[in-house]
Design a protein around this motif. Structure first.
Motif, short mmCIF file in Angstrom:
data_model
loop_
_atom_site.label_atom_id
_atom_site.label_comp_id
_atom_site.label_asym_id
_atom_site.label_seq_id
_atom_site.Cartn_x
_atom_site.Cartn_y
_atom_site.Cartn_z
N ALA A 25 -19.33 -22.06 -4.93
CA ALA A 25 -19.71 -23.32 -4.29
C ALA A 25 -19.27 -24.50 -5.13
CB ALA A 25 -21.22 -23.36 -4.05
N TYR A 26 -19.44 -24.40 -6.43
CA TYR A 26 -19.02 -25.47 -7.33
C TYR A 26 -17.51 -25.67 -7.27
CZ TYR A 26 -18.19 -28.03 -11.66
OH TYR A 26 -17.76 -28.96 -12.58
N GLU A 27 -16.75 -24.56 -7.30
CA GLU A 27 -15.29 -24.66 -7.29
C GLU A 27 -14.76 -25.21 -5.96
OE1 GLU A 27 -13.83 -20.80 -8.42
OE2 GLU A 27 -14.50 -21.04 -10.48
N LEU A 28 -15.44 -24.91 -4.85
CA LEU A 28 -15.01 -25.41 -3.55
C LEU A 28 -15.44 -26.86 -3.30
CD1 LEU A 28 -15.71 -22.31 -1.27
CD2 LEU A 28 -13.47 -23.24 -1.91
N SER A 29 -16.41 -27.33 -4.06
CA SER A 29 -16.92 -28.68 -3.88
C SER A 29 -15.93 -29.70 -4.43
CB SER A 29 -18.26 -28.85 -4.59
OG SER A 29 -19.25 -28.06 -3.97
N SER A 30 -16.06 -30.91 -3.92
CA SER A 30 -15.26 -32.03 -4.40
C SER A 30 -16.20 -33.22 -4.57
CB SER A 30 -14.16 -32.37 -3.39
OG SER A 30 -14.73 -32.88 -2.20
N PRO A 31 -15.73 -34.30 -5.20
CA PRO A 31 -16.61 -35.47 -5.34
C PRO A 31 -17.06 -36.01 -3.97
CG PRO A 31 -14.72 -35.67 -6.81
CD PRO A 31 -14.47 -34.46 -5.93
N VAL A 41 -21.38 -18.35 1.88
CA VAL A 41 -21.69 -17.09 2.56
C VAL A 41 -21.09 -17.09 3.97
CG1 VAL A 41 -23.54 -15.65 3.48
CG2 VAL A 41 -23.74 -16.60 1.19
N ARG A 42 -21.28 -18.20 4.71
CA ARG A 42 -20.72 -18.27 6.06
C ARG A 42 -19.20 -18.16 6.03
NH1 ARG A 42 -25.12 -21.94 6.68
NH2 ARG A 42 -23.79 -23.73 6.23
N LEU A 43 -18.56 -18.81 5.07
CA LEU A 43 -17.11 -18.74 4.92
C LEU A 43 -16.67 -17.30 4.63
CD1 LEU A 43 -14.31 -20.12 4.57
CD2 LEU A 43 -14.93 -20.47 2.17
N ALA A 44 -17.39 -16.63 3.74
CA ALA A 44 -17.05 -15.25 3.39
C ALA A 44 -17.17 -14.33 4.61
CB ALA A 44 -17.93 -14.76 2.25
N ILE A 45 -18.23 -14.52 5.40
CA ILE A 45 -18.42 -13.70 6.60
C ILE A 45 -17.23 -13.89 7.54
CG2 ILE A 45 -19.80 -13.46 8.71
CD1 ILE A 45 -22.27 -14.16 6.90
N GLU A 46 -16.85 -15.14 7.78
CA GLU A 46 -15.72 -15.41 8.68
C GLU A 46 -14.42 -14.82 8.14
OE1 GLU A 46 -15.42 -19.54 9.71
OE2 GLU A 46 -17.55 -19.65 10.21
N LYS A 47 -14.20 -14.97 6.84
CA LYS A 47 -12.96 -14.46 6.23
C LYS A 47 -12.89 -12.93 6.32
CE LYS A 47 -10.42 -14.70 1.80
NZ LYS A 47 -9.46 -13.75 2.20
#
Length: 74
Positions: A25-31, A41-47
């Motif tokens: 979550a930290y790595e995917l976040s931006s300012p 979790v939702r992204l992982a399920i879709e992927k």
């Protein structure tokens, strides 16, 4: 505007898995946009669903699942 109907799922995860979620979550976040662990979790399920639908990585996912503790779905 009414809220979307959503299903809630509670799962038990290890400290290591929680740390992975937090780090991802930290790595995917931006300012401009913070990403939550739920979004990861939702992204992982879709992927995973998309990859399995295309016949990709099935054996890799099975191998990962074989290494983890059995789920307690009761």
């Amino acid at each position: 505007m009414p809220k979307k109907d959503r299903k809630r799922l509670q799962v038990v995860i290890s400290d290591e898995q929680d740390a992975l979620l937090t780090r991802t979550a930290y790595e995917l976040s931006s300012p401009e946009r913070l990403i939550s662990k739920s979004e990861v979790v939702r992204l992982a399920i879709e992927k995973i669903a998309r990859e399995l639908g295309e016949g990709e990585n099935m054996e890799e996912y099975r191998a990962i699942l074989d290494q983890t503790e059995p789920a307690d779905d009761s």
